[in-house]
Design an enzyme around this catalytic site. Structure first.
Site, PDB file in Angstrom:
ATOM      1  N   GLY A  90     -24.564 -30.503  31.361  1.00 45.91           N
ATOM      2  CA  GLY A  90     -24.181 -32.038  31.477  1.00 45.91           C
ATOM      3  C   GLY A  90     -23.254 -32.234  30.364  1.00 45.91           C
ATOM      4  CB  SER A 122     -23.851 -25.948  29.443  1.00 40.37           C
ATOM      5  OG  SER A 122     -22.763 -26.832  29.245  1.00 40.37           O
ATOM      6  CB  ALA A 123     -25.405 -30.234  27.720  1.00 41.44           C
ATOM      7  CG  HIS A 159     -19.007 -23.943  29.356  1.00 38.46           C
ATOM      8  ND1 HIS A 159     -20.006 -23.221  30.389  1.00 38.46           N
ATOM      9  CD2 HIS A 159     -19.733 -24.937  29.041  1.00 38.46           C
ATOM     10  CE1 HIS A 159     -20.787 -24.106  30.819  1.00 38.46           C
ATOM     11  NE2 HIS A 159     -20.771 -25.038  29.897  1.00 38.46           N
ATOM     12  CD  GLU A 194     -19.091 -20.169  31.553  1.00 38.44           C
ATOM     13  OE1 GLU A 194     -19.500 -20.391  30.468  1.00 38.44           O
ATOM     14  OE2 GLU A 194     -18.863 -21.086  32.303  1.00 38.44           O
TER      15      GLU A 194
END
Length: 235
Positions: A90, A122-123, A159, A194
């Site tokens: 997020g 991710s975050a 990413h 990724e």
């Protein structure tokens, strides 16, 4: 003894949520019946309840339950008593801001240092590094600090994208942005593509997945490392 997975993403192209890494997570969380999910990053502004449902749907496939931290009256006790912890993707600024706001940073640090298995995507991966200054997210809120949890001695860029020679985009590449970061900061940065992740097992930090990762060190030419490479030397 630290046991951490730092994954670039929760979802790769053509795959369901966490599907590409579920076999590894089954082993990683083998001693956990219930995973504590921290949904603070809220991708697209999704509610904490809906985000938790998404995580629970994925973990059900490996016979694990998920419970959101917002469902507990005392988030500090929820972290201390967790069998395993997952923080999803997020907005990194929203995530770190909420962690500071709820005063759980120190407890989260100590709990993971003591050996509770942690998955970040991710975050949730950005906050594993020294700072969140190499996130790709927009600073839509202003957290008390850009300092992160420091479980690894470098920064993460999830990413990570390579320059595309066929693209008509004339703006900065991801590599250019990281070079800008090194104009003001000296810590290394790992560009995680990724489907790649880092496994931190106590003092060992190993690249996993099928792809290489791109390493950026201050005043050095960026270079590639293969899956299986230990990255303990990066400081």
């Amino acid at each position: 003894m630290r046991n951490i997975i730092i994954a670039s993403t929760s979802t790769i192209h053509g795959s369901g949520y966490l599907e590409y890494i579920l076999d590894d997570l089954k082993v990683f969380f083998k001693n956990a019946h219930t995973i504590l999910f921290i949904p603070y990053a809220r991708p697209g502004g999704i509610s904490h309840n809906d985000y938790t449902k998404t995580a629970n749907k994925a973990f059900t496939k490996i016979n694990k339950k998920v419970k959101g931290i917002h469902e507990f009256n005392n988030p500090l006790e929820a972290i201390k008593n967790a069998e395993g912890i997952f923080i999803g993707g997020g907005n990194t600024f929203v995530l770190i801001n909420q962690l500071y706001k709820n005063n759980v940073i120190d407890t989260l640090k100590q709990t993971i240092q003591n050996g509770t298995p942690y998955l970040g995507t991710s975050a949730g991966s950005n906050i594993c590094g020294l700072t969140i200054k190499t996130t790709n997210d927009m600073p839509i809120v202003y957290p008390p600090s850009f300092n992160a949890l420091g479980w690894v001695p470098f920064n993460i860029n999830p990413h990570y994208l390579d320059p595309n020679s066929n693209s008509k985009h004339m703006g900065e590449t991801r590599e250019t942005r990281i070079k800008e970061f090194h104009s003001f900061n000296t810590q290394p940065v790992i560009g995680l593509r990724e489907g790649s992740w880092l496994h931190v097992n106590n003092d060992s930090i190993t690249l996993k997945g099928e792809l290489t990762a791109r390493i950026f060190e201050y005043n050095k030419v960026p270079y590639e490392v293969n899956s299986g490479t230990e990255l303990n030397q990066l400081k």
